[in-house]
Every structure is written in structure tokens, then in C-alpha cells.
Write an enzyme that holds these catalytic residues in place. Structure first.
Site, short mmCIF file in Angstrom:
data_model
loop_
_atom_site.label_atom_id
_atom_site.label_comp_id
_atom_site.label_asym_id
_atom_site.label_seq_id
_atom_site.Cartn_x
_atom_site.Cartn_y
_atom_site.Cartn_z
N THR A 1 -7.08 11.46 5.08
CA THR A 1 -8.01 10.67 4.28
C THR A 1 -8.94 9.95 5.25
OG1 THR A 1 -6.58 8.72 4.24
CG2 THR A 1 -6.30 10.32 2.46
N HIS B 1 0.88 -1.18 0.00
CA HIS B 1 0.00 0.00 0.00
C HIS B 1 0.91 1.22 0.00
CE1 HIS B 1 -3.22 2.74 0.76
NE2 HIS B 1 -2.86 3.00 2.00
#
Length: 329
Positions: free
Chosen positions: A218, A173
Site C-alpha cells: 500500500t 490500526h
């Protein structure tokens, strides 16, 4: 179903809201180092229940007092004002997890851990090591959110609903993730590995940092991705998705922890999927595997040794059993 969220920052709060709207549990525990923040979220969500279809017990808690959960979601992280890469959070978050995970595992022995905290591969592996749980019960969100971003961008280009696209991003990721175009399709028609679609992958790679740069954090996409995993566990859906987890071997890669395609149900991961990768994808896999292993070794084994030298809890149990058999004979 009792679910605990550990860390009530932007992601934890958004995830709690999503779980309440979807009615994915009977009992929701919100835990935070600053318990006042958790109390405020719990009270706000209790007021939200008037507009929801499913009654839920919602309470706040100190982290050390969270017990008997079926699912624990780790969103706890050190505060940060500016971040160039997720790996920068590693040293401080490693220290945080070393403080939190042993007690959480002891107090919630039947739980499945879902790890969102970055760097997610390192934190997932550390949670696996510290908890002593089976690797199938320690899941990092990993590239699930990257795959969703990829399908969202492909949807605009292909003019097809993203749910009808089959396209995964695997590996880290982070900057060394890679798309699996060899198995990407829409209605059994292959999605072409061409320059425009490769450029979409670069956009996906930078998407999290772009959102972070614009608003300082986020939360929506990652919280919704976590809800997908939780729903698959709660309803035993046996959904396929890319998640980060420890494995002894996958497509020739030994002892590592990054996102691979798996099947998720009530017991956690029930199956590893092993697609045939083309040469380009195999090379990308080797690159991401080496990078993730280096990050794990640097952050968790600074004094030497490394992931390859460690026995997994399952291996430790086998070794101990063999020693006991030898002693008996």
C-alpha cells in the site's frame, strides 16, 4: 522547514513525491539503508521541480547522517514477501528501530517524529521510549488512514463529499479498531449506526490487506494521510485527526499507545480530545486497549515487566527532580 524521510520504499517514495508537489518544505532529505535507492529518488524528484511552483532542496543521505530536521517520517521497515497481519513485522522492526531511533533523536533534537512503520502502535511507543521526546512530538499515523477510508465509503452511500463527513475510526490500526458512530455526522445530522454502515467498517478493516493482496503493498492513501499531518504541522493548522500516540490516561485507559482524536499544530499534538463514548464504543475501547498493551508488552518486554511498569521520560524527570530536592534537604 527541513523534512527527512527515513526509508525509501513504496511509501517513502510516494510521500516524497507528495511533499514536493505540495511544496511542504524548503529542504527534503531522503534516507535509506541502500543509499543508491535514495539517490535515485532524489535525482528523479529534482527533475520534477521544473513542473512545481516551489523550489526545494532535495538530497539523499545515509540514515546516520540525517541531521537538524524539523520533521522525521519513519517508513523504514524490514522487507517482507507475504504478510497475514501487521503484527508479524513486529520483532524485526523493533530491532530495526532500536538501531535507528537513538541516533536520529540525538542528531535531530528539535524534530517531530511521524511513524508509519507497522505495527504502528508498537513502533510509535518504541520511538517515544527510545527518543526521550515528549509524547506530543511522536505521532503514529494509526487510524487516520482508516478514518479516511471510512469516510470514502460513507461518501458513496450518503452521496455527500467525504470532506463534509465527520466520522472517526479509533483504537488499533488493525482488526480491533472501532468506529465512533455516536459522534459521526454530516451537516450536524447524525450518521446512523446501522447494519449497512457496520458492514462498511468491516470493509475498512480489511481494506489495507485487500490492497496489499492485489498489488503487494500500500502506498497512496497512507502517504497522503502523512501529508495531511505534515501540512498541519508546517502551517500550524490545529487540525483535528485521529493519531496514535502514547498517553498516561485517556477516557479511563492508563498508559497506552493507540489512535485517539487529537489537535495537531506546529508543536505536534497540542490537545487530546475526549468525546463521550456510548456503551458499545466504551467496550470496543477496552478491547483495543487491552490488545495493544498486550502487543507492546509481548514485543518490547519479552523478559517480563511491561508498559504499566515503565516510567515515561516526563515521569523519570519528575522522579529525578524529587530525588535531587530530597538530597538537598
Amino acid at each position: 522547514m527541513k523534512i527527512g524521510i527515513i526509508g525509501m520504499g513504496h511509501v517513502g517514495s510516494t510521500l516524497a513525491y507528495g511533499l514536493v508537489l505540495k511544496g511542504l518544505c524548503k529542504h527534503l532529505v531522503l534516507a535509506n539503508r541502500n543509499v543508491t535507492k535514495a539517490q535515485g529518488d532524489a535525482l528523479d524528484l529534482q527533475h520534477t521541480l521544473s513542473f512545481c511552483e516551489h523550489p526545494i532542496i532535495i538530497e539523499s543521505s545515509r540514515i546516520e547522517e540525517v541531521t537538524a530536521c524539523d520533521i522525521l517520517i519513519m517508513t523504514a521497515s524490514v522487507p517482507f514477501a507475504a504478510m497475514k497481519s501487521r503484527i508479524e513485522l513486529g520483532p524485526a522492526n523493533v530491532a530495526l528501530f532500536k538501531e535507528l531511533i537513538p541516533d536520529l533523536a540525538a542528531n535531530n533534537p528539535d524534530a517531530i517524529f511521524i511513524v508509519i512503520t507497522n505495527p504502528v502502535e508498537v513502533m510509535t511507543y518504541l520511538t517515544y521510549r527510545l527518543s526521550g521526546f515528549s509524547a506530543s512530538k511522536v505521532l503514529g499515523i494509526g487510524t487516520l488512514v482508516d478514518s479516511a477510508r471510512f469516510r470514502s465509503l460513507l461518501s458513496r452511500m450518503e452521496q455527500i463529499h467525504p470532506a463534509d463527513l465527520r466520522a472517526y475510526i479509533l483504537g488499533e490500526h488493525g482488526p480491533h479498531q472501532f468506529p465512533v458512530f455516536s459522534h459521526a455526522s454530516a451537516g450536524s445530522e447524525q450518521i446512523v449506526d446501522n447494519l449497512p454502515n457496520r458492514l462498511l467498517c468491516e470493509t475498512v478493516n480489511n481494506a489495507g490487506h485487500e490492497v496489499y493482496g492485489l498489488k503487494g503493498h500500500t502506498n497512496y492513501a497512507i502517504a497522503t494521510a502523512a501529508c495531511e499531518v505534515i501540512q498541519a504541522i508546517v502551517y500550524d493548522d490545529h487540525r483535528t485527526m485521529p493519531l496514535s500516540l502514547y498517553f498516561n490516561e485517556w477516557l479511563g485507559i492508563k498508559k497506552n499507545c493507540f489512535s485517539i482524536p487529537v489537535v495537531v499544530g506546529r508543536a505536534g499534538v497540542t490537545r487530546y480530545l475526549r468525546p463521550d463514548l456510548n456503551l458499545l464504543e466504551q467496550q470496543a475501547l477496552a478491547t483495543t486497549a487491552a490488545l495493544v498493551k498486550a502487543n507492546i508488552n509481548r514485543l518490547l518486554y519479552p523478559d517480563g515487566g511491561g508498559l504499566d511498569d515503565e516510567e515515561s521520560p516526563m515521569e523519570q524527570e519528575s522522579t529525578q527532580s524529587a530525588r535531587r530536592r530530597t538530597a538537598c534537604t
